[in-house]
Design a protein around this motif. Structure first.
Motif, mmCIF file in Angstrom:
data_model
loop_
_atom_site.group_PDB
_atom_site.id
_atom_site.type_symbol
_atom_site.label_atom_id
_atom_site.label_comp_id
_atom_site.label_asym_id
_atom_site.label_seq_id
_atom_site.Cartn_x
_atom_site.Cartn_y
_atom_site.Cartn_z
ATOM 1 N N GLY A 112 0.811 -1.201 0.000
ATOM 2 C CA GLY A 112 0.000 0.000 0.000
ATOM 3 C C GLY A 112 0.853 1.264 0.000
ATOM 4 O O GLY A 112 0.565 2.232 -0.715
ATOM 5 N N VAL A 113 1.910 1.244 0.799
ATOM 6 C CA VAL A 113 2.826 2.390 0.846
ATOM 7 C C VAL A 113 3.468 2.606 -0.516
ATOM 8 O O VAL A 113 3.498 3.726 -1.050
ATOM 9 N N GLU A 114 3.987 1.536 -1.081
ATOM 10 C CA GLU A 114 4.683 1.637 -2.361
ATOM 11 C C GLU A 114 3.783 2.227 -3.442
ATOM 12 O O GLU A 114 4.181 3.158 -4.169
ATOM 13 N N GLU A 115 2.581 1.711 -3.563
ATOM 14 C CA GLU A 115 1.710 2.163 -4.645
ATOM 15 C C GLU A 115 1.174 3.565 -4.391
ATOM 16 O O GLU A 115 0.977 4.346 -5.333
ATOM 17 N N ALA A 116 0.962 3.913 -3.113
ATOM 18 C CA ALA A 116 0.524 5.278 -2.794
ATOM 19 C C ALA A 116 1.605 6.286 -3.162
ATOM 20 O O ALA A 116 1.319 7.362 -3.712
ATOM 21 N N LEU A 117 2.852 5.952 -2.882
ATOM 22 C CA LEU A 117 3.949 6.862 -3.199
ATOM 23 C C LEU A 117 4.177 6.974 -4.697
ATOM 24 O O LEU A 117 4.427 8.059 -5.227
ATOM 25 N N ARG A 118 4.100 5.847 -5.386
ATOM 26 C CA ARG A 118 4.385 5.880 -6.818
ATOM 27 C C ARG A 118 3.276 6.560 -7.605
ATOM 28 O O ARG A 118 3.527 7.256 -8.580
ATOM 29 N N GLY A 119 2.035 6.348 -7.212
ATOM 30 C CA GLY A 119 0.916 6.810 -8.024
ATOM 31 C C GLY A 119 0.430 8.201 -7.717
ATOM 32 O O GLY A 119 -0.443 8.720 -8.421
ATOM 33 N N ASN A 120 0.959 8.844 -6.663
ATOM 34 C CA ASN A 120 0.475 10.160 -6.260
ATOM 35 C C ASN A 120 1.539 11.241 -6.450
ATOM 36 O O ASN A 120 2.739 10.932 -6.523
ATOM 37 N N PRO A 121 1.117 12.517 -6.512
ATOM 38 C CA PRO A 121 2.063 13.619 -6.716
ATOM 39 C C PRO A 121 2.844 13.936 -5.436
ATOM 40 O O PRO A 121 2.597 14.944 -4.771
ATOM 41 N N ILE A 122 3.776 13.078 -5.113
ATOM 42 C CA ILE A 122 4.538 13.200 -3.874
ATOM 43 C C ILE A 122 6.023 13.247 -4.215
ATOM 44 O O ILE A 122 6.538 12.400 -4.941
ATOM 45 N N ASP A 123 6.722 14.243 -3.655
ATOM 46 C CA ASP A 123 8.163 14.412 -3.903
ATOM 47 C C ASP A 123 9.018 13.812 -2.801
ATOM 48 O O ASP A 123 10.176 13.457 -3.027
ATOM 49 N N GLY A 124 8.477 13.720 -1.621
ATOM 50 C CA GLY A 124 9.172 13.129 -0.486
ATOM 51 C C GLY A 124 8.136 12.693 0.528
ATOM 52 O O GLY A 124 6.966 13.097 0.444
ATOM 53 N N VAL A 125 8.540 11.875 1.503
ATOM 54 C CA VAL A 125 7.548 11.327 2.424
ATOM 55 C C VAL A 125 8.119 11.204 3.825
ATOM 56 O O VAL A 125 9.277 10.840 4.019
ATOM 57 N N VAL A 126 7.264 11.527 4.802
ATOM 58 C CA VAL A 126 7.551 11.259 6.207
ATOM 59 C C VAL A 126 6.761 10.019 6.594
ATOM 60 O O VAL A 126 5.540 9.960 6.399
ATOM 61 N N LEU A 127 7.444 9.029 7.134
ATOM 62 C CA LEU A 127 6.847 7.748 7.495
ATOM 63 C C LEU A 127 6.507 7.757 8.983
ATOM 64 O O LEU A 127 7.391 7.758 9.832
ATOM 65 N N MET A 128 5.215 7.769 9.301
ATOM 66 C CA MET A 128 4.751 7.814 10.689
ATOM 67 C C MET A 128 4.550 6.391 11.180
ATOM 68 O O MET A 128 3.607 5.704 10.761
ATOM 69 N N VAL A 129 5.434 5.936 12.050
ATOM 70 C CA VAL A 129 5.470 4.522 12.427
ATOM 71 C C VAL A 129 5.571 4.375 13.943
ATOM 72 O O VAL A 129 5.777 5.334 14.672
ATOM 73 N N GLY A 130 5.446 3.136 14.404
ATOM 74 C CA GLY A 130 5.571 2.856 15.829
ATOM 75 C C GLY A 130 5.428 1.382 16.132
ATOM 76 O O GLY A 130 6.369 0.728 16.549
ATOM 77 N N CYS A 131 4.223 0.836 15.917
ATOM 78 C CA CYS A 131 3.971 -0.568 16.219
ATOM 79 C C CYS A 131 4.863 -1.474 15.365
ATOM 80 O O CYS A 131 5.290 -1.107 14.269
ATOM 81 N N ASP A 132 5.123 -2.655 15.874
ATOM 82 C CA ASP A 132 6.150 -3.559 15.367
ATOM 83 C C ASP A 132 6.283 -3.612 13.851
ATOM 84 O O ASP A 132 7.365 -3.408 13.294
ATOM 85 N N LYS A 133 5.192 -3.924 13.156
ATOM 86 C CA LYS A 133 5.276 -4.183 11.721
ATOM 87 C C LYS A 133 5.208 -2.913 10.887
ATOM 88 O O LYS A 133 5.549 -2.931 9.700
ATOM 89 N N THR A 134 4.742 -1.811 11.483
ATOM 90 C CA THR A 134 4.589 -0.593 10.694
ATOM 91 C C THR A 134 5.938 -0.004 10.294
ATOM 92 O O THR A 134 6.077 0.516 9.185
#
Length: 580
Positions: free
Chosen positions: A109-131
């Motif tokens: 989901g992350v990969e396709e959201a980043l590739r398909g949208n007008p995004i130049d850079g991304v901040v990854l909001m994470v915490g729980c084990d797998k995120t």
């Protein structure tokens, strides 16, 4: 080594969507403006995605909405346009059959959201084990500028005058109830004290381990890993992360510049020094594959073998993440590793500076929390990778959480065919087992459970616990919670569900464990093992629909990170063809 900055300004990805007066560009801008965005926000400034795993079903991440606002402040200050978006959030505590089954779904989901949208850079909001691994995997596959900020650990649990660690106390108290040392009412009272603030596990469990891995890899700002979730400095870290990602876009500083072979070697050594979770093994293997770095189980054994565990935190040690932060946090550990010659100091971080530059000012404020090397919890803190006829592709053990007297042992196997068989028989007083036996559980690997659940740290039988025995050797193809402890051999590969040797172990077989010599041996004649394997028939039915069938058909073994076979390697950030 400081990252060489790219020439600025240059044409950004987002300008393919927003720059111009043709129908398509007007279409994209006009819909974005229904959110009340002024026209000048589309003047060529960087568009920064905030990829948020906030979810009330993921308790560790339930406070990330507030942190995302802090990230937005930083992005606006630095001249960027923040756009927050959600992705599937695999919550460790509630998601069935196991959150690990959905790590790859989140990464997709992350990969396709980043590739398909007008995004130049991304901040990854994470915490729980797998995120944390999921978002880093997705970002590595697309390779646009990316930076992680974690939600931070909970405050220490407090109960009856003692600090209690999330997860670790759960396993301890559960065994104490079974042995008669603790009442159920006591256990219920302790429950109220375990998780008393927002944040992820306060032990050096998988969430904290992966926060440390993100920082050691250089994918988070220095000092990010240990700040408690409710400390105001966590909000400051989020704010600074928002500022920094805009500059990363201007410098064109991408995951491929940071997640290098050197960075992964640094992370493996760091995991040994902190007494980190065995789950870090499968996650870093998967992340490395996404980044195009050839990383193997042998690297884990080789690189971590001589690294002392110097972080005195549960489950291996005494303290919790609050004390780790107050002592100076991960920068102190990294500086110690660097001074001892165990770190690639010139590895670049998201700051644009080298890791050596980042940790140079670090000081240790509590040497009972971050120990000197000569007082380490264990002199060999890395992940031990065992091989033999029982695990041709390897199995892992965490020496810092194991019992010294069991590191070389030969015992009679007591076999459970799966987790249900274990649950049905473990409390039976007639079970033929004592503390010299080796507990074996099958069919709990990536395909077997499915999803490779954290059930490898099997609780001991009550009749053994009543003797005062606290540990036995346990072997499975499952994982173990990073908050757990014991002489537990995990990730046995190939797993039982695909016909690995674990599938044909029988109760009464003798098994030899020799950690020093990295040996895991089923003591039966080779001819007998060959015969059993030839006669083996699968017992796990293939799912016929939905994500479960995709997972079953394409998941790799634990020794390869349990990623999907079709997701390895980067696929780049090419702008999708216009659809209008």
């Amino acid at each position: 080594m400081t990252h060489k900055k790219a020439q600025w300004p240059r044409r950004l990805r987002s300008q393919e969507w927003f720059e111009g007066t043709e129908k398509d560009q007007i279409y994209h801008r006009s819909w974005m403006r229904n959110q009340g965005l002024p026209a000048d926000l589309f003047d060529g400034r960087p568009v920064i995605g905030i990829c948020n795993t906030w979810s009330e079903l993921t308790p560790c991440n339930a406070h990330l909405r507030d942190l995302a606002q802090r990230v937005k402040h930083g992005i606006y200050e630095a001249g960027g346009l923040p756009v927050e978006f959600p992705v599937f959030s695999p919550g460790e505590s509630s998601l069935r059959p196991t959150a690990m089954m959905f790590r790859n779904l989140c990464a997709m989901g992350v990969e396709e959201a980043l590739r398909g949208n007008p995004i130049d850079g991304v901040v990854l909001m994470v915490g729980c084990d797998k995120t944390t691994p999921a978002l880093l995997m997705g970002a590595a596959s697309v390779d646009i500028p990316a930076i992680a900020v974690t939600g931070g650990p909970m405050l220490n649990g407090k109960w009856r005058g003692q600090d209690i660690g999330s997860g670790t106390a759960l396993w301890q108290f559960s065994e104490m109830v079974k042995s008669g040392e603790l009442t159920t009412d006591d256990f219920l009272e302790a429950e109220q004290a375990m998780s008393r603030s927002p944040g992820s596990c306060n032990t050096m469990g998988t969430a904290s381990s992966m926060a440390c891995m993100a920082e050691a890899l250089g994918m988070a700002l220095s000092g990010n890993a240990a700040i408690p979730a409710v400390d105001s400095r966590r909000r400051v870290m989020a704010h600074l992360t928002g500022r920094r990602i805009v500059d990363m876009v201007k410098e064109d500083l991408k995951p491929s510049d940071i997640m290098t072979r050197q960075a992964f070697e640094n992370a493996i050594r760091t995991n040994a020094a902190i007494g980190g979770s065995t789950n870090a093994v499968v996650h870093l293997l998967a992340m490395a594959n996404r980044a195009g770095v050839d990383l193997t189980l042998d690297d884990w054994d080789r690189l971590g073998r001589d690294i002392p565990t110097i972080v005195n935190l549960m489950p291996s040690g005494k303290y919790l993440m609050e004390e780790f932060f107050y002592a100076g946090g991960l920068p102190v550990v990294l500086k110690n590793l660097l001074d001892a010659g165990h770190l690639h100091g010139d590895a670049v971080t998201v700051s644009g500076k080298s890791i050596a530059e980042e940790v140079a000012p670090a000081r240790n404020w509590n040497e009972d929390v971050i120990l000197p090397a000569d007082k380490a919890l264990t002199s060999s803190g890395g992940i031990a990778v065992l091989r033999g006829n029982l695990a041709p592709k390897g199995a892992v053990l965490k020496p810092s959480a194991a019992s010294a007297h069991l590191m070389q042992h030969k015992g009679r196997a007591v076999v459970f065919e799966d987790i249900d068989d274990y649950k049905a028989r473990i409390n039976d007083e007639a079970l033929d087992i004592d503390e010299t036996c080796i507990m074996v559980m099958k069919n709990c690997g990536p395909r077997g459970y499915p999803g490779m659940a954290e059930v490898g740290n099997m609780g001991l039988p009550p009749k053994v616990l009543r003797k005062g025995i606290k540990d036995m050797i346990r072997i499975s193809d499952a994982r173990m919670s990073g908050t757990a402890y014991g002489t537990v051999i995990l990730h046995t590969a190939p797993e039982a569900a695909v016909g690995g040797p674990l599938a044909v172990v029988k109760s009464g077989d003798m098994i030899e464990v020799d950690v020093a010599n990295r040996r895991l041996h089923l003591d039966i004649p080779q001819e007998e093992l060959d015969r059993r394997l030839a006669e083996w028939q699968p017992t796990i039915e293939r799912p016929t629909s939905g994500y479960a069938s995709l997972y079953y058909d394409h998941v790799l073994g634990a020794d390869e990170g349990a990623d999907f076979d079709f997701l390895r390697g980067g696929r780049g950030n090419a702008v999708a063809r216009e659809a209008h």
